[in-house]
Design an enzyme around this catalytic site. Structure first.
Site, PDB file in Angstrom:
ATOM      1  N   CYS A 376      -6.222 -45.341 -10.228  1.00 12.02           N
ATOM      2  CA  CYS A 376      -6.717 -46.663  -9.810  1.00 12.02           C
ATOM      3  C   CYS A 376      -5.636 -47.730  -9.997  1.00 12.02           C
ATOM      4  O   CYS A 376      -5.925 -48.881 -10.365  1.00 12.02           O
ATOM      5  CB  CYS A 376      -7.986 -47.038 -10.561  1.00 12.02           C
ATOM      6  SG  CYS A 376      -9.399 -45.997 -10.134  1.00 12.02           S
ATOM      7  N   ALA A 377      -4.406 -47.331  -9.747  1.00 14.48           N
ATOM      8  CA  ALA A 377      -3.261 -48.250  -9.771  1.00 14.48           C
ATOM      9  C   ALA A 377      -2.302 -47.788  -8.684  1.00 14.48           C
ATOM     10  O   ALA A 377      -1.133 -47.505  -8.940  1.00 14.48           O
ATOM     11  CB  ALA A 377      -2.595 -48.254 -11.138  1.00 14.48           C
TER      12      ALA A 377
END
Length: 454
Positions: A376-377
């Site tokens: 999630c980056a």
């Protein structure tokens, strides 16, 4: 005796007791092994102390701020005392507010909902999506990934110097990267923000479980974090800091609890007077157990001695990094370099391996749970892997067959509840998988690599 075990003999700090520490899982090669939970950066196991506190309270569970009965009053006191505990844990200033939310993501979306309409937001591309994406209704400036802490400060200072100096501004920055574990220069970034008339919010989701966070000392305006990363169960979070924007905006959610007075108007409409306390943004029946679990975790970490916990974790970090350094095929991801201080979060890639395949083999053959993908980056991982940060990618998807390279990585993360044995098993497993290969065959199913069971 291993180096890690020898060092442990000189340390008085043992791992904290967590739920699931004795759970066994099956191996595809036969037999069972105690599960090694090394995915703390996603969700840390709940502390046994937290679970015991919640279990002791559960028979007295009642709705808060609503009833005159004993259980309701007891629950209300527990809820508000938990707010004070969290404020103390974070070193809040006298006028700060502590608002309870569902998570770090919820906290930052709440802040995004209350910033002034003309606010300009500055956020690094290195942020977790929880702090990268909520600002869609603001003017957002995305800052390129810095390669040193000093460059991070310089990049921010240049961006703030070029902005319209007459409007409000907000800087959003992580305290510790959820990809590399590296600590960011929060105090220096806060000084730069304030020097240019901006405010700053700290995403402490990965920092608070590993390192003391003090709002006053860091001089940040807000701090956000999640309970499920702080050794508490899911479903609770915190936004703590300055009250003025929180009081000046419409409630994040409209409903009971947020409203102080509601009356019908002669024209048929409704007049509402909203609370100016944290209740303004806590509409509905709150997650009392979740809030209490956060407070219990804060107390447990404080009483265990954060300095001792940090020292022990740094010993584990050193052991993992030393072990990975002995495997030439492994490349550890880093923004700031090998000497950068970091928490127990380490991401890496393995030459000749797809990340999903490697993580699947760690789980199926060694009973080790890690994370693979983009964490999630997405922009940050793409940058670290030499890809285009603007390239689309699906978090956790292998994008390649077993054995083929993909622009994804493997992340191992650990903390206060991690036994030495789990670290030793992980390092040994990496060495064996790279040197000898997987002992089982795997296939891609539903976007993930899984053991092929025929």
């Amino acid at each position: 005796m291993s180096v890690l075990t020898a060092a442990a003999d000189q340390s008085l700090c043992a791992p904290l007791s967590v739920l699931g520490k004795d759970v066994t899982v099956p191996l595809v090669t036969g037999g069972e092994v105690t599960y090694a939970a090394l995915d703390y950066a996603a969700s840390a196991p709940a502390l046994q102390r937290v679970w015991d506190d919640v279990a002791a309270y559960a028979p007295y569970y009642g709705s808060v701020h609503r009833g005159a009965g004993y259980l309701s009053q007891l629950s209300t006191d527990l809820f508000e005392n938990s707010r004070e505990t969290v404020a103390e844990f974070l070193g809040c200033r006298p006028d700060d507010q502590v608002v309870f939310t569902r998570s770090t993501t919820d906290s930052l979306n709440l802040l995004a909902a209350v910033v002034p309409a003309d606010c300009q937001v500055f956020v690094y591309e290195t942020e977790h999506h929880a702090s990268l994406l909520p600002w869609r209704d603001s003017r957002v400036t995305y800052l390129n990934a810095p390669r040193t802490p000093a460059q991070a400060v310089e990049t921010l200072e240049r961006a703030l110097a070029d902005r319209d100096p007459y409007g409000p501004a907000l800087v959003c920055v992580t305290g510790a990267s959820n990809v590399t574990g590296e600590l960011w220069p929060v105090r220096e970034l806060a000084a730069a923000a304030h020097a240019h008339g901006a405010r700053i919010v700290l995403d402490a989701a990965q920092l608070a479980p590993h390192h003391p966070v003090d709002i006053t000392e860091l001089d940040v305006d807000w701090v956000a974090f999640s309970g499920h990363k702080l050794y508490a169960p899911f479903g609770s979070g915190v936004l703590a800091g300055r009250a003025d924007w929180l009081r000046g905006a419409e409630p994040y959610l409209a409903g009971g609890g947020a409203s102080r007075k509601v009356a019908r108007r002669a024209d048929g409409g409704v007049d509402v007077e909203w609370h100016t306390t944290p209740a303004r943004h806590e509409a509905g029946s709150p997650n009392v157990i979740g809030v209490y679990s956060i407070a219990s975790a804060c107390k447990a970490l404080t009483e265990a001695g954060f300095d001792d916990l940090v020292a022990r974790e740094q010993r584990l970090v050193a052991a993992v990094r030393a072990g990975l350094a002995e495997v030439p095929e492994v490349t550890v991801l880093s923004l700031f370099g090998d000497d950068a201080p970091r928490v127990g979060v380490i991401s890496f890639v393995v030459e000749g391996w797809n990340s999903s395949h490697f993580a699947a083999a760690l789980s199926a053959e060694y009973g080790i749970g890690v994370r693979d993908g983009l964490f999630c980056a997405h922009p940050l991982v793409r940058t670290l892997l030499g890809g285009d940060p603007q390239e689309a990618g699906e978090c956790g998807a292998p994008e390649a067959a077993p054995g083929e390279r993909s622009l994804n990585a493997i992340r191992v993360s650990f903390g206060a509840g991690t036994p030495d044995e789990h670290i030793e098993r992980f390092v040994r497993a990496v060495r064996e998988l790279v040197g000898q290969g997987a002992r089982w065959t795997y296939r891609t199913e539903g976007g993930r690599c899984v053991p092929d069971r025929g």
